[in-house]
Write an enzyme that holds these catalytic residues in place. Sequence first.
Site, PDB file in Angstrom:
ATOM      1  N   GLY A 135     -17.033  15.613  53.465  1.00 36.15           N
ATOM      2  CA  GLY A 135     -16.105  14.592  53.351  1.00 36.15           C
ATOM      3  C   GLY A 135     -16.371  13.204  53.228  1.00 36.15           C
ATOM      4  CB  CYS A 136     -15.009  10.013  51.790  1.00 37.25           C
ATOM      5  SG  CYS A 136     -13.324  10.037  52.523  1.00 37.25           S
ATOM      6  CE1 TYR A 137     -13.990   5.793  57.224  1.00 36.99           C
ATOM      7  CE2 TYR A 137     -11.995   7.546  56.780  1.00 36.99           C
ATOM      8  CZ  TYR A 137     -12.380   6.276  56.882  1.00 36.99           C
ATOM      9  OH  TYR A 137     -11.734   5.063  56.779  1.00 36.99           O
ATOM     10  CB  THR A 163     -19.944   7.082  55.442  1.00 35.11           C
ATOM     11  OG1 THR A 163     -19.146   7.115  54.038  1.00 35.11           O
ATOM     12  CG2 THR A 163     -20.507   5.552  55.398  1.00 35.11           C
TER      13      THR A 163
END
Length: 891
Positions: free
Chosen positions: A679-681, A684
């Site tokens: 996932g994107c979050y 990060t």
Amino acid sequence: MLSTRAAHLSSRVARRALLPGHRQAALTAVRRRDNISVRSIQSVQTDRDTITRLLYSLGSKREVERHLRIFSSASNPTQPAKFAVIKVGGAVLDNIDDLAHSLSFLYRVGLYPVVLHGAGPQMNDILEAEGVEPDYIDGIRVTDTNTLQIARRVFLEENLKLVGALEKLGTRARPITSGVFTADYLDRPRYGLVGRITRVDKRPIEASIRAGALPILTSLAETPEGQILNVNADVAAGELSKELEPLKIVFLNEKGGLFHGVTGEKLDVINLDEEYDQLIKEPWVKFGTKLKLREFKELLEHLPRSSSVAVISSANLQRELFTDSGAGTLIRRGYRLTKYNTLTSIGPDRFRQVVHERDPDVSAGTASVAGILAELERTPFTIYADEPLDSVAVVSHPEGEIPVLTRLLPSRAGVLNGVLDNVWTAVRKDHRKLFWTAPVDDENRAWHFERADGSFTRGSRTLFWCGVTDTSELDHAVHSLEQNKRIPRAFLPVGPSRAANGLGGSRAYSTSARRTPTNTRSYATATAPAPPVQYTTEHKRLALVGARGYTGQALVTLLSSHPYLHLTHVSSRQLAGRALEGYTKGSVTYSNLGVSDVEKMEREGAVDAWVLALPNGAGAPFVAALNNGAKEKEQKGVKAGAVVDLSADWRFDDGWTYGLPELYNRPAIRDSTRIANPGCYATTIQLLIAPLLPYLKHGCWPTVFGVSGYSGAGTVPGQTPDGQPASIPKIPAESLGGAIRPYSLTDHVHEREAGRHLSRLLHGPSGGCGKVSDAMQVAFVPVVAPWFSGIICTLSMPLASKATAADIRALYEEKYQNERLVRVQAAIPSLADIAGKQGAVIGGVQVHSGGERVVVVGGLDNLLKGAATQCLQNLNLALGYDEYEGIPDDR
């Protein structure tokens, strides 16, 4: 068992170009203004790649790439002059074409050295023509008014000649003949108009580099009152280096190095901390050589230990900079090496941190720090290391058995400054016979082959040895090591094999009779080295299921630039029958693929890979269909098609490979056919926390506050004003009223995802923690904002022990130095650093005044590195391509 992990330097071809400041902005502006101009930018990249490939003729591809990455990462827009200061002797200017070609070569791979030249021989020629005998006192030219006038004229003429020669080759250069050096009189009654530099103004130099031009300096200085003074060019180069603190200081001369006064052989390396006192006493070291050594020692003592001085000819400049063997004389401070026989003597916390940061097995999740330390204590061992642990070697040596080098862990500085070679030399002094292993895709594979007497490759690892030349002795040694579980059984049996070719090179000490290794080696018991990972250029087909959303659109755009992977099927129930927009390599029409269609296509091999870009929970029937189709293929001996799923459905499934290449086991992704895209979050969060795990304070879990553009919420079916089907944002920007909106305040799926996979790094490959309370946890609060794309996350993490901001930033730089898609910077990342960019950015490191809490900011574009770009990384790995194929290099 073993792999060297060079400075930042598991990355592929280093295509990074330093286009600081305005030049980068100009390229961005051109790209936005006119899409056609992208072709010209691509041609610049192609030219840069061509020049990079030419460097491979100097040494192994891996060592060239490693040095190029190190040099490229040294500078940034705020400090663009960190690569090198090159002092050009006046005699070198007589071969100005060779010099210009060497400097232009650096320019074309994106490196911007600061060039400072002298003009002594040219001045002497003019003075003698005018009947004036040059006058020197203590090696310093006495400068009167007439001499200074000649000096100004000669310096300007030579400066413009060099600038002109560079411009003729298409290399931008800027003459800087004043404004950098401020000086007082050195001793006016004695030397006349000769200066002692008191101040260096680097602004004209940095302005030149930011404008995309090489700065070309003379050594003339001015007093505060404006009087021009002559300064020795070597002295000026030294003062300039003290101000800029570059990685490399290069003195170009005709001889191409420093030479032994008795044997006449070139000195390869001088390690000042270990050799200076002895070297300066040598009877052949006198006059100019002794003066040079003292000057170099004084200069390097004012600079970071990562800096070094090289004396080289202009014709061999590239070989000196981009190969381990070099071509001239390298002078560095170095460190005295120490041997440790217990973890207590080296400091267990220091050693544990080195293993955590540099050990490739730990990084890949196939070993844990605790397991490595426990294994170490089973047999007598010696740890070889320099004072700051820039290079660490661990040798296991039970009494009566052959020693095994179990760990070799250099940092970026350790590789660049040759500390690794010093450690290796110390190990070999103590152990005439030695065995070790390394992965076949080791970034420094050439280093191992160059130092081994022989090798033997089985599966994914290579066994190396030194000091064993008889086949029967070798076979007996390997059997003994295997029986005692000191090497894997996979290396048995060992039989006669072909000779191995050494790759790369290394340096010898200046005060010893050691020879520089040649580029070839032939041993009766050695095998030919296994080739490095070979990337395919086979054209393959891809199907995209769920192409309507933002991520699907972003992936389509990337695939248009991929030279080998072709999009042949796109599926969207809403858009079926319509032409796919944004794909430039061919005409593709949306279809509406059902489960049976997918199974049939997989069974018949209609495509080589699949991307599932479906909502969470919607992909299971398609995965089942793909599995059914793959069974029939595998029964016929045909490999299943690779599947990359973009949803959260399989990120918690151990049967799928988690596809975050920068943190988890690239070889596993390359061997997998079922890959869960993170996932994107979650991406990060993990990139922010992973380097800090050595400082994790158990029970005080890190907190992340994340803000994302509204595209992160996804799309819903809608219509255009004329009634055509379209995708519209699930959360329109106008609905936010210019504000931000927190959501999913606890138990966000990315919170659980990040915690699960970080536990693998914290506790080992299984992530096993014993108790649920021992599992890695992250407190995460997401917020949606009124911009389109881009995530900015702020990490706040308590520390188990005190640290400085410099300590923390060094952890990030060490972790990501080789990662093309992760950039570490000093400034806090802004949306402009993130939106539309292929990689992640980390910066703004700050530590609380108490030293026990760190705050770091990181971000990425949620549609690119948070989704489509990462998907393409995983596809490239799974399909055998270069990991970054088709991904623009926009650093």
